[in-house]
Scaffold this active site. Structure first.
Site, mmCIF file in Angstrom:
data_model
loop_
_atom_site.group_PDB
_atom_site.id
_atom_site.type_symbol
_atom_site.label_atom_id
_atom_site.label_comp_id
_atom_site.label_asym_id
_atom_site.label_seq_id
_atom_site.Cartn_x
_atom_site.Cartn_y
_atom_site.Cartn_z
ATOM 1 N N ASP A 122 1.128 2.736 3.723
ATOM 2 C CA ASP A 122 0.230 3.811 3.264
ATOM 3 C C ASP A 122 1.044 5.093 3.065
ATOM 4 O OD1 ASP A 122 -2.000 5.077 2.367
ATOM 5 O OD2 ASP A 122 -3.133 4.943 4.239
ATOM 6 N N HIS A 145 0.832 -1.209 0.000
ATOM 7 C CA HIS A 145 0.000 0.000 0.000
ATOM 8 C C HIS A 145 0.866 1.259 0.000
ATOM 9 C CE1 HIS A 145 -3.844 1.954 1.900
ATOM 10 N NE2 HIS A 145 -3.222 2.779 1.068
ATOM 11 N N ASN A 168 -5.149 6.576 -6.900
ATOM 12 C CA ASN A 168 -5.679 7.950 -6.759
ATOM 13 C C ASN A 168 -4.654 8.995 -7.188
ATOM 14 O OD1 ASN A 168 -4.161 7.240 -4.455
ATOM 15 N ND2 ASN A 168 -5.206 8.724 -3.172
#
Ligand code: DOR
Ligand code: ZN
Length: 407
Positions: free
Chosen positions: A294, A42, A76
């Site tokens: 992340d 991620h 994104n």
């Protein structure tokens, strides 16, 4: 040939490692411990469209500095990765930047789901590692907040045996909370707006869709005790449900707003100490499968903006392993827990082939997190100044050796 001599393994034995390579190097590794290099499922490496925050040249160096040799990048970006053509273009840019960096990082891409591109989903099986759904809005405009579209995505994914990864926060609950707390300027309100209820409602919905369609489901950045209980229940029912947590949810909490201000803002938000304790227990009990950094770099000037304009996200790929090794030093995690969390489970869940990538760590090295040494373009860390025990020293990526003191 790279010769690594007398290295410690996590089962307490010593071994020598020989790697066929154009580089000639001998490492006397009696003070080092061998771990599989990390797979970080991620990351947000910001290409295309947000090069000013990060690119794959800086991100590849940050990955190696963190002992990571495989990453999965999120969709994104600008534009978001929502068509096969955009996925292919993104790969071309990444390959060129990795070549420039001289780092053949292994990577996979997530495909972004949105209601306007459902027909693309059946074409991505061999090009993407999975479909990412933002059930609640975060950085960028990707969001799927209608039950009808969610069902359609889970159904198509199941038919093609594609994994679905969800950012599980319920958009309707987030919007109701935003209205309730409108005008609030304290950064800490972020954890009230994006409350536990929003996460739980979304996880429940995603699990119910997996129960209905049989879709393989990966819950990204799980952050609360309540979600842990839901995952445990789903696993007991033998549903194909997997869970990831993050370093910031393990090592920071809602008290961090007082010192970090906007740097503590991310989605899902920071939670309580009770949640942190539950996440550590869930790792030890094999309820949480993986950890994703992340890694979501934003510039310092963006993060200094007032609440409402300050973007969500923190960098984390370089500090993930030292934080975990430090937690091992404190007796919170075993080295086996760390290997399972950072490599084995991700490679099983995402069906990755075996590689010959390793990280050699010095479990006793004490060092402070120094923002000046970071390789990420954003050049800050929420852990700056923290003294950690346990740091990576060398990384083997295929036939290449990286000495992290010379990176
Ligand atoms: O904090 C976050 N930052 N959460 C996300 O879901 C997206 C990420 C980003 O891309 O900045
Ligand atoms: Zn993310």
């Amino acid at each position: 040939m790279i010769n690594i001599l007398n290295i410690n393994t996590i089962d307490g034995t010593k071994k020598n490692l020989q790697i066929a390579s154009a580089q000639d190097h001998t490492i006397h590794a009696e003070n080092l411990t061998l771990l599989p290099a990390l797979t970080d499922p991620h990351v947000h490496f910001r290409i295309p469209g947000m090069d000013y925050k990060e690119d794959w040249r800086t991100a590849a160096r940050a990955s190696i500095a963190g002992g990571v040799t495989t990453v999965f990048d999120m969709p994104n970006t600008l534009p978001p990765t929502t068509t096969v053509a955009l996925l292919q273009e993104k790969k071309k840019i990444i390959d060129a930047q990795l070549k420039e960096a001289g780092i053949p990082l292994h990577y996979q891409l997530f495909f972004g789901a949105d209601k306007d591109h459902l027909a693309e989903l059946s074409k991505i099986k061999h090009d993407a590692v999975g479909i990412k759904i933002f059930m609640g809005c975060s950085t960028g405009n990707l969001v799927v907040d209608s039950d009808e579209t969610l069902s359609a995505i889970f159904e198509i994914a199941a038919a093609h045996d594609i994994l679905v990864a969800v950012h599980a926060e319920d958009e309707h609950i987030l919007n109701a909370n935003k209205a309730k707390y409108q005008g609030e300027k304290d950064y800490a309100v972020h954890s009230k707006i994006r409350d536990t209820h929003a996460a739980v409602a979304a996880v429940e919905k995603a699990i119910s869709l997996t129960r209905r369609f049989g879709t393989r489901l990966y819950i990204l950045h799980m952050s609360t005790a309540e979600e842990v209980a839901l995952i445990q229940q789903a696993k007991q029912q033998n549903l194909p449900v997997y869970a990831e947590t993050t370093p910031h949810h393990l090592f920071l909490n809602t008290h961090s707003y007082a010192t970090l201000a906007g740097k503590a803002v991310m989605n899902p938000p920071l939670r309580s100490e009770k949640d942190q304790t539950a996440l550590f227990a869930a790792i030890r009990d094999n309820i949480i499968d993986t950890i994703g950094s992340d890694h979501a770099p934003h510039t310092l000037s963006e993060k200094e903006k007032p609440y409402g304009q300050c973007p969500s996200g923190v960098p984390g790929i370089e500090t993930l392993l030292p934080l975990l090794l430090n937690a091992h030093q404190q007796g919170l995690l075993s080295l086996q827990n760390i290997v399972s969390l950072t490599s084995t489970r991700a490679r099983e869940i995402f069906r990755l082939p075996a590689n010959n990538d390793w990280v050699l760590v010095d479990l006793n090295k004490k060092m402070r997190v120094d923002e000046k040494k970071l390789k990420t373009k954003c050049a800050w860390s929420p852990y700056a100044g923290m003294e950690l025990t346990g740091w990576p020293r060398y990384v083997v990526l295929g036939d290449k050796l990286f000495d992290l003191e010379k990176l």
